[in-house]
Each structure stands twice: as structure tokens, then as C-alpha cells.
Design a protein around this motif. Structure first.
Motif, PDB file in Angstrom:
ATOM      1  N   SER A  72       5.287   9.850  -5.040  1.00 17.70           N
ATOM      2  CA  SER A  72       4.702   8.964  -5.904  1.00 17.70           C
ATOM      3  C   SER A  72       4.200   7.649  -5.280  1.00 17.70           C
ATOM      4  O   SER A  72       5.053   7.101  -4.550  1.00 17.70           O
ATOM      5  CB  SER A  72       5.371   8.641  -7.204  1.00 17.70           C
ATOM      6  N   LEU A  73       3.075   7.368  -5.264  1.00 18.17           N
ATOM      7  CA  LEU A  73       2.529   6.108  -4.443  1.00 18.17           C
ATOM      8  C   LEU A  73       2.325   5.003  -5.435  1.00 18.17           C
ATOM      9  O   LEU A  73       1.438   5.237  -6.610  1.00 18.17           O
ATOM     10  CB  LEU A  73       1.309   6.472  -3.821  1.00 18.17           C
ATOM     11  N   GLU A  74       2.961   3.719  -5.281  1.00 14.04           N
ATOM     12  CA  GLU A  74       2.802   2.526  -6.422  1.00 14.04           C
ATOM     13  C   GLU A  74       2.235   1.632  -5.253  1.00 14.04           C
ATOM     14  O   GLU A  74       3.008   1.379  -4.377  1.00 14.04           O
ATOM     15  CB  GLU A  74       4.001   2.420  -6.822  1.00 14.04           C
ATOM     16  N   GLN A  75       1.363   0.825  -5.849  1.00 17.35           N
ATOM     17  CA  GLN A  75       0.661  -0.384  -5.034  1.00 17.35           C
ATOM     18  C   GLN A  75       1.230  -1.895  -5.903  1.00 17.35           C
ATOM     19  O   GLN A  75       0.502  -1.620  -7.179  1.00 17.35           O
ATOM     20  CB  GLN A  75      -0.636   0.236  -4.894  1.00 17.35           C
ATOM     21  N   GLU A  76       1.608  -2.414  -5.307  1.00 16.40           N
ATOM     22  CA  GLU A  76       1.846  -3.740  -5.995  1.00 16.40           C
ATOM     23  C   GLU A  76       1.471  -4.926  -5.175  1.00 16.40           C
ATOM     24  O   GLU A  76       1.490  -4.854  -3.899  1.00 16.40           O
ATOM     25  CB  GLU A  76       3.310  -3.988  -6.287  1.00 16.40           C
ATOM     26  N   VAL A  77       1.119  -5.815  -6.009  1.00 16.85           N
ATOM     27  CA  VAL A  77       0.667  -7.341  -5.008  1.00 16.85           C
ATOM     28  C   VAL A  77       1.793  -8.187  -5.007  1.00 16.85           C
ATOM     29  O   VAL A  77       2.394  -8.547  -6.201  1.00 16.85           O
ATOM     30  CB  VAL A  77      -0.588  -7.961  -5.761  1.00 16.85           C
ATOM     31  N   ALA A  78       2.280  -8.632  -3.795  1.00 21.16           N
ATOM     32  CA  ALA A  78       3.527  -9.623  -3.823  1.00 21.16           C
ATOM     33  C   ALA A  78       2.771 -11.047  -4.352  1.00 21.16           C
ATOM     34  O   ALA A  78       1.687 -11.304  -3.818  1.00 21.16           O
ATOM     35  CB  ALA A  78       3.662  -9.723  -2.319  1.00 21.16           C
ATOM     36  N   ALA A  79       3.826 -11.726  -4.730  1.00 19.54           N
ATOM     37  CA  ALA A  79       3.378 -13.109  -5.180  1.00 19.54           C
ATOM     38  C   ALA A  79       4.507 -14.042  -4.686  1.00 19.54           C
ATOM     39  O   ALA A  79       5.929 -13.732  -4.864  1.00 19.54           O
ATOM     40  CB  ALA A  79       3.427 -13.126  -6.635  1.00 19.54           C
TER      41      ALA A  79
ATOM     42  N   SER B 274      13.706  -5.819  -0.437  1.00 24.22           N
ATOM     43  CA  SER B 274      14.467  -4.946  -0.983  1.00 24.22           C
ATOM     44  C   SER B 274      13.681  -3.706  -1.045  1.00 24.22           C
ATOM     45  O   SER B 274      12.516  -3.646  -0.880  1.00 24.22           O
ATOM     46  CB  SER B 274      14.769  -5.219  -2.364  1.00 24.22           C
ATOM     47  N   VAL B 275      14.623  -2.644  -1.143  1.00 26.08           N
ATOM     48  CA  VAL B 275      13.963  -1.153  -1.158  1.00 26.08           C
ATOM     49  C   VAL B 275      14.142  -0.587  -2.764  1.00 26.08           C
ATOM     50  O   VAL B 275      15.232  -0.757  -3.080  1.00 26.08           O
ATOM     51  CB  VAL B 275      14.434  -0.237  -0.202  1.00 26.08           C
ATOM     52  N   GLU B 276      13.204  -0.139  -3.302  1.00 28.03           N
ATOM     53  CA  GLU B 276      13.271   0.423  -4.569  1.00 28.03           C
ATOM     54  C   GLU B 276      14.169   1.845  -4.530  1.00 28.03           C
ATOM     55  O   GLU B 276      14.072   2.547  -3.427  1.00 28.03           O
ATOM     56  CB  GLU B 276      11.800   0.871  -5.095  1.00 28.03           C
ATOM     57  N   PRO B 277      14.881   2.075  -5.548  1.00 29.87           N
ATOM     58  CA  PRO B 277      15.642   3.334  -5.681  1.00 29.87           C
ATOM     59  C   PRO B 277      14.867   4.272  -5.437  1.00 29.87           C
ATOM     60  O   PRO B 277      13.722   4.555  -6.208  1.00 29.87           O
ATOM     61  CB  PRO B 277      16.371   3.176  -6.938  1.00 29.87           C
ATOM     62  N   GLY B 278      15.602   5.139  -4.355  1.00 28.57           N
ATOM     63  CA  GLY B 278      14.755   6.837  -4.313  1.00 28.57           C
ATOM     64  C   GLY B 278      13.476   6.437  -3.352  1.00 28.57           C
ATOM     65  O   GLY B 278      12.784   7.458  -2.994  1.00 28.57           O
ATOM     66  N   SER B 279      13.261   5.285  -2.809  1.00 26.63           N
ATOM     67  CA  SER B 279      12.390   5.170  -1.747  1.00 26.63           C
ATOM     68  C   SER B 279      12.755   5.483  -0.453  1.00 26.63           C
ATOM     69  O   SER B 279      13.530   5.139  -0.024  1.00 26.63           O
ATOM     70  CB  SER B 279      11.549   4.047  -2.005  1.00 26.63           C
ATOM     71  N   SER B 280      11.949   6.239   0.381  1.00 25.68           N
ATOM     72  CA  SER B 280      12.206   6.479   1.677  1.00 25.68           C
ATOM     73  C   SER B 280      11.422   5.485   2.587  1.00 25.68           C
ATOM     74  O   SER B 280      11.645   5.797   3.866  1.00 25.68           O
ATOM     75  CB  SER B 280      11.480   8.016   2.014  1.00 25.68           C
ATOM     76  N   GLY B 281      10.923   4.599   2.054  1.00 26.91           N
ATOM     77  CA  GLY B 281      10.162   3.447   3.045  1.00 26.91           C
ATOM     78  C   GLY B 281      10.646   2.432   2.726  1.00 26.91           C
ATOM     79  O   GLY B 281      11.683   1.701   1.827  1.00 26.91           O
TER      80      GLY B 281
ATOM     81  N   VAL C 182       2.639  -0.790  -0.545  1.00 26.33           N
ATOM     82  CA  VAL C 182       2.508   0.786  -1.038  1.00 26.33           C
ATOM     83  C   VAL C 182       3.967   1.102  -1.072  1.00 26.33           C
ATOM     84  O   VAL C 182       4.447   1.080   0.127  1.00 26.33           O
ATOM     85  CB  VAL C 182       1.580   1.383  -0.112  1.00 26.33           C
ATOM     86  N   ILE C 183       4.518   1.567  -2.117  1.00 27.07           N
ATOM     87  CA  ILE C 183       5.755   2.068  -2.213  1.00 27.07           C
ATOM     88  C   ILE C 183       5.645   3.418  -2.341  1.00 27.07           C
ATOM     89  O   ILE C 183       4.934   3.951  -3.185  1.00 27.07           O
ATOM     90  CB  ILE C 183       6.538   1.469  -3.334  1.00 27.07           C
TER      91      ILE C 183
ATOM     92  N   ALA D 255       6.699   5.894   4.689  1.00 26.44           N
ATOM     93  CA  ALA D 255       6.303   4.390   4.389  1.00 26.44           C
ATOM     94  C   ALA D 255       5.187   3.809   5.256  1.00 26.44           C
ATOM     95  O   ALA D 255       4.123   3.294   4.766  1.00 26.44           O
ATOM     96  CB  ALA D 255       7.433   3.189   4.506  1.00 26.44           C
ATOM     97  N   PRO D 256       5.346   4.100   6.620  1.00 23.36           N
ATOM     98  CA  PRO D 256       4.218   3.588   7.524  1.00 23.36           C
ATOM     99  C   PRO D 256       3.131   4.313   7.115  1.00 23.36           C
ATOM    100  O   PRO D 256       1.471   3.872   7.421  1.00 23.36           O
ATOM    101  CB  PRO D 256       4.538   4.035   8.797  1.00 23.36           C
ATOM    102  N   LEU D 257       2.759   5.551   6.521  1.00 23.89           N
ATOM    103  CA  LEU D 257       1.827   6.326   6.251  1.00 23.89           C
ATOM    104  C   LEU D 257       1.250   6.117   4.926  1.00 23.89           C
ATOM    105  O   LEU D 257       0.166   6.715   4.301  1.00 23.89           O
ATOM    106  CB  LEU D 257       1.953   7.896   6.354  1.00 23.89           C
ATOM    107  N   GLY D 258       2.022   5.093   4.189  1.00 21.83           N
ATOM    108  CA  GLY D 258       1.614   5.034   2.665  1.00 21.83           C
ATOM    109  C   GLY D 258       0.120   4.585   2.662  1.00 21.83           C
ATOM    110  O   GLY D 258      -0.505   4.931   1.839  1.00 21.83           O
ATOM    111  N   GLU D 259      -0.212   3.514   3.328  1.00 26.58           N
ATOM    112  CA  GLU D 259      -1.238   2.908   3.474  1.00 26.58           C
ATOM    113  C   GLU D 259      -2.442   3.844   3.711  1.00 26.58           C
ATOM    114  O   GLU D 259      -3.407   3.916   2.918  1.00 26.58           O
ATOM    115  CB  GLU D 259      -1.548   1.681   4.234  1.00 26.58           C
TER     116      GLU D 259
END
Length: 562
Positions: free
Chosen positions: A100-107, A117-124, A136-137, A153-157
Motif C-alpha cells: 500500500s502506497l501512502e503519500q503524506e506532506v511533512a509539516a 519514525s517508521v510506521e508499523p508494518g512498513s518496510s521502508g 511515500v510510505i 522504500a527507495p522505489l516508492g517514489e
């Protein structure tokens, strides 16, 4: 003239070598074409197989996307079962995952879930903070086999940027590559396959005769050299090459084959040796046939040459006889004068003896003396007639050991009266011991007579005062020489090179055959005749003959008679 039949062995060898070269050239071209065709056929076959397998990968992606992201998505358990089934039946797919690809904007320098931090279940890994930057998460939903994935993670973008519904390929190292496909909107899911490039071909499908490469964007994923038994190829021929892009939407794989061309494959030694033996036998047979033909031709040419020589000799003999008869006509008045002297002496002595015999008391001593004189003068006249008859005869040449001084004396006896009539003095310088040569006396007399007559005519026409002809005989080493020299005007420089050419003459009524005939008669006994001008002026002719030695006269006579 040299012809191809003159050296049949060399011709046979040349033909044999030419046949070997031609065979090698044809064999090289035929083998090269055959091997190039094999590379082309093999390349097309492998391209078709790999393209089918690549198309299967695309079908797997489509199936998994449809299961996980359709209007009614299947449970993750069902998706896992399908993924495990694909992994089990297709060993070349080393790993596959649903993400699952999630894209968030950092503030304010932080991303969702906290800075760093790394979200639970994330491999990146988390994306670095940055004002207004997007991150991109990648969340792995289903992973088969579990724990055997790579850092996504490096390929997420890149996965987010790719066109939805179309697969994209990425290098993964170690001969593997990733195949990713993003689900249509509004789904945020994507399926990623890891493919073992080497397993796109089965071991039995790999062509051992060629160097096989499968590359992605110019970088080799598979690099399989040809078998060691193939050996290195020749450097002077371009090796066959096959290269084609794999049929797969957006997968950018390329298949290439290169085949070396070893000399043993281009010209098989067994075939070449067999052809060389067969061609050698044919060349030997051809050489033998040409040799036999050449021998027959040489025999025919030798027979024709012998006939031509015999005919030429016969004609030369007739010409020499005609020349002598003509000379006798010119000398007729002088010879008649010579015969008058012994005939007059015979007449006067016979009349005196007749008167003495009619006396009452015959003086037998005076009668006997008169008869002795008659016998001597008769012999003298007989010798003159014999000399004339021999000189004018047409008998075949008889070569034997001859005294050259005696031959000169015979010619002088024939020509003295004519020379005295012309007012030409004759000077003899005959060497002692007398030189000897194996010649025909009559032919040598004719040569000398021609030279003396030519000299006398030249002196007469030039009006030379105190005209003189000198004849000398000498011995020089193994050669005997006769020199005839006069004190006339000599020979013009432009005439000298053509002096012995048949039918060339400087006389108004001449035929141009006298000196040519002299040269022929001299060369017939292995001699030579040379013309030039004397030091003090006048013409000078030198006849050079091999000296007679013990046993030589019989050898030369036998050679010429044969």
C-alpha cells in the motif's frame, strides 16, 4: 614458347592448391551462413519463449491487482493463496508482495508518525523532514515468501510516479529485477514481483554454442558465455550476432546472442582432408595425362623439327652446289688457262718423242725422258680436273679430320689464275704445325672461295692499288682459326650487323646468299665466322673451328651423320 603443358606437375600442383583454396573459401562461407542462420533461429526461438514468460508475469500482476483492488477486493488471505500458488508454480518469481502506497506532506520538519519514525508494518525508512516535502510510505500487505523481500522504500517514489495499470521494471542486483504495477484509482495498492532473470530460460534451452546475455537498460542481468569446447573464433570474420528487445509492455529487457567462428567449425578438418586427398588424386591423374600429352607433343615437335632440319640441310646442300657450279663458271677462263699449260707440254713432248722414234737410231733415253714429262703433265691435268669435279660435285658432306693448310692450298690452286688476272697478290701465312679440324673439305673450300672472291671483287671495284689478300692459319688453345684479310675499303658500319642476313647484299647483281651460306656451313661443324675491319684498313673475316683431338673426329662425325 612455354605453355601450361610444359610443366604438368607444376600445373597439377597449382590446380590442387587452387582447389583447396576454393574448397576452403566455399566451406567458410557455407559454414558461416549456416552458423549465422542457427544463431538467428535460436535467437528468435528464445525470444519467443522469454516473451511468453514475461507476458505471464504481466498477467500475474493484472490478476493480483484485480483481486486486491477491484470493486469488491478479496480478503488478504485469498490474495496470499493466489500469490503462494504463483510462487510455487513459477520458480523464476523469487518473491512477490502486495503493498500500500501512502503519500503524506511533512509539516514543521516532521512526518506522520513522528520525525524519523517508521510506521508499523512498513518496510521502508522514514523520509527526512523538510518544509512542505512529500513522503511515500510503502506498507507491505502480503509478502510471499515472508521476509525475503527487498527495501521498497527507495522505489516508492518511482512506483507512485509510474502510470497506473502499466508494469514497470527496476534493477534489483544479483541477476534479478523487480516488476511493479500500480492499481487503478482510487486504490493505493501495487503489486511487485522479483524475477530471477537466469530462470527465464530452462537449462536445456540454453544454447551452448553462443554467448547469451539478457540485459536491462544496458546492464547485464544474465551473462552466460559459450561452452569452453567451442574455442576462440577467427579474428578476420565478423561473428554472427542476434539482438532483440523482449516483447513485454514497459519491461525493457533485451536478449542478445553472439557466436564465435572457430576455424575448425568453418573448415572441418575431416572434410578438408578428404577433399584434399580426392583433389590430390584428381590433380595427379590430370598431371599424368598432361605429361603424356606433353610427351606426345614434344615427340611430334621433335619429329617436325628433324624433318625441317633435314629439309633445310637438303636445301642448303643444293644451294651450296649451285653456288659452287656458279663459281666454276666464273673461274672457267682461269681453269682453261691452267689446263692449257699441261696440254701444250704434252703435245710438244709427244711430238718430240715421235720424231725421235722415227730416227734411224732412236735415242731411247730422250724418248723415255719425254714420256716421263708426258706422264707428269697428264697427272697434273688430271689433278686439276679432279679438283674441279670434286668442287662442283653434289655429293653428301663427309666430315673427317682435315689439314686446314691443305684446304687453303686447294682453294689457292683454284683461284690463283683469277687473282692474277685481277692483279691481286695472294699472301699465305700458314701456321706450323698445321691446324686440324673435323670438317668436310669441300664445304670449307667453298667458304674460303666465297671469302676470297668477295675480297677480290671489293678490291677490283674500289680500284685498290697494290691489291692484296692475306690468308693465315693459326692455333689458339683448343681452337683453329683461318683468317682472310684484304687491304680494300673495308665494311661500312651500317652494313656490318646485317652482313650474314640472308638476301642482304650491297652488290647490284648479288643475291645475298653467299655469306649466309658460309655462316651455315661453318656453324654446321660447331664453328663460327666473324666479320670486321682490319686495323690498317680493309675487311677481315675470321673462321673459328674446334681443334681436332684424339677420338673427337669420330664423335663429331657420328653426331652430324646421325
Amino acid at each position: 614458347m612455354t605453355t601450361p603443358f610444359s610443366h604438368p606437375r607444376l600445373l597439377g600442383l597449382a590446380l590442387w592448391l587452387a582447389a583447396l583454396v576454393a574448397f576452403a573459401a566455399v566451406s567458410v562461407e557455407t559454414s558461416r551462413t549456416r552458423m549465422a542462420d542457427e544463431v538467428e533461429v535460436t535467437g528468435r526461438t528464445l525470444h519467443r519463449l522469454i516473451s511468453q514468460r514475461v507476458a505471464q508475469h504481466d498477467a500475474h500482476l493484472t490478476t493480483l491487482i484485480a483481486l486486491s483492488s477491484g470493486a469488491e477486493p478479496a480478503p488478504d488471505g485469498a490474495v496470499r493463496q493466489v500469490m503462494e500458488s504463483i510462487s510455487r508454480f513459477y520458480p523464476r518469481i523469487a518473491w512477490l508482495t502486495l503493498v500500500s502506497l501512502e503519500q503524506e506532506v511533512a509539516a514543521n520538519g516532521a512526518v506522520a508518525g513522528g520525525q524519523g519514525s517508521v510506521e508499523p508494518g512498513s518496510s521502508g525508512a522514514s523520509q527526512p523532514a523538510g518544509g512542505g516535502a512529500s513522503a511515500v510510505i510503502v506498507r507491505e500487505m502480503v509478502d510471499v515468501p515472508a521476509g525475503d523481500g527487498v527495501e521498497l522504500a527507495p522505489l516508492g517514489e518511482k512506483i507512485v510516479a509510474q502510470v497506473r495499470g502499466r508494469p514497470s521494471v527496476y534493477a534489483a542486483g544479483d541477476g534479478r529485477y523487480l516488476l511493479a504495477k500500480r492499481a487503478p484509482e482510487p486504490s493505493d495498492r501495487a503489486v511487485v514481483l522479483m524475477i530471477e532473470a537466469a530462470r527465464l530460460l530452462e537449462p536445456e534451452e540454453r544454447p551452448g554454442f553462443a554467448h547469451l546475455r539478457i540485459s536491462l537498460d544496458g546492464a547485464d542481468l544474465v551473462d552466460l558465455p559459450a561452452d569452453a569446447s567451442v574455442g576462440p573464433g577467427v579474428s578476420w570474420l565478423k561473428p554472427p550476432h542476434f539482438e532483440k528487445v523482449i516483447d513485454g509492455q514497459g519491461q525493457r529487457l533485451s536478449l542478445s546472442l553472439d557466436r564465435a567462428l572457430p576455424l575448425a567449425a568453418l573448415v572441418p578438418p575431416g572434410r578438408f582432408l578428404g577433399f584434399a586427398v580426392a583433389a590430390g588424386l584428381l590433380a595427379a591423374a590430370l598431371s599424368f595425362g598432361l605429361g603424356q600429352r606433353a610427351a606426345v607433343k614434344r615427340s611430334e615437335l621433335a619429329a617436325r623439327a628433324a624433318e625441317a632440319r633435314a629439309l633445310l640441310q637438303e636445301r642448303e646442300t643444293l644451294l651450296a652446289h649451285a653456288s659452287r657450279v656458279n663459281a666454276m663458271g666464273e673461274l672457267a677462263s682461269g681453269i682453261a688457262h691452267e689446263l692449257t699449260q699441261p696440254l701444250t707440254a704434252l703435245l710438244s713432248r709427244s711430238q718430240a718423242a715421235l720424231r725421235l722414234s722415227q730416227a734411224e737410231r732412236p735415242d731411247m733415253a730422250m724418248i723415255s725422258q719425254a714420256l716421263d714429262v708426258n706422264v707428269r703433265e697428264a697427272k697434273r691435268a688430271g689433278e686439276m680436273l679432279k679438283r674441279m669435279r670434286d668442287y662442283a660435285s653434289n655429293k653428301a658432306p663427309e666430315r673427317a679430320r682435315q689439314d686446314l693448310n691443305a684446304i687453303v692450298a686447294e682453294v689457292v690452286a683454284l683461284t690463283r689464275t683469277d687473282l692474277e688476272r685481277r692483279g691481286v697478290a695472294l699472301v699465305l701465312e700458314l701456321g706450323q704445325p698445321a691446324p686440324e679440324a673435323v670438317v668436310d673439305a669441300i664445304e670449307m673450300e667453298q667458304v674460303l672461295h666465297n671469302l676470297i672472291r668477295n675480297a677480290a671483287e671489293a678490291l677490283d671495284s674500289a680500284g685498290t692499288v697494290e691489291a692484296r689478300i692475306a690468308i693465315a692459319t693459326t692455333i689458339v688453345g683448343a681452337e683453329a682459326k683461318i683468317e682472310v684479310e684484304d687491304n680494300g675499303p673495308g665494311i661500312a658500319p651500317d652494313v656490318l650487323p646485317k652482313l650474314f642476313v640472308p638476301f642482304f647484299t650491297t652488290k647490284g647483281d648479288g643475291m645475298g646468299l653467299g655469306l649466309s651460306l658460309c655462316q651455315t656451313l661453318v656453324e654446321r661443324v660447331d664453328g663460327r665466322i666473324e666479320a670486321g675491319n682490319a686495323v690498317g684498313g680493309g675487311a677481315r673475316f675470321v673462321i673459328t673451328l674446334p681443334r681436332a683431338s684424339v677420338g673427337r673426329s669420330e664423335a663429331i662425325a657420328g653426331k652430324h651423320d646421325g
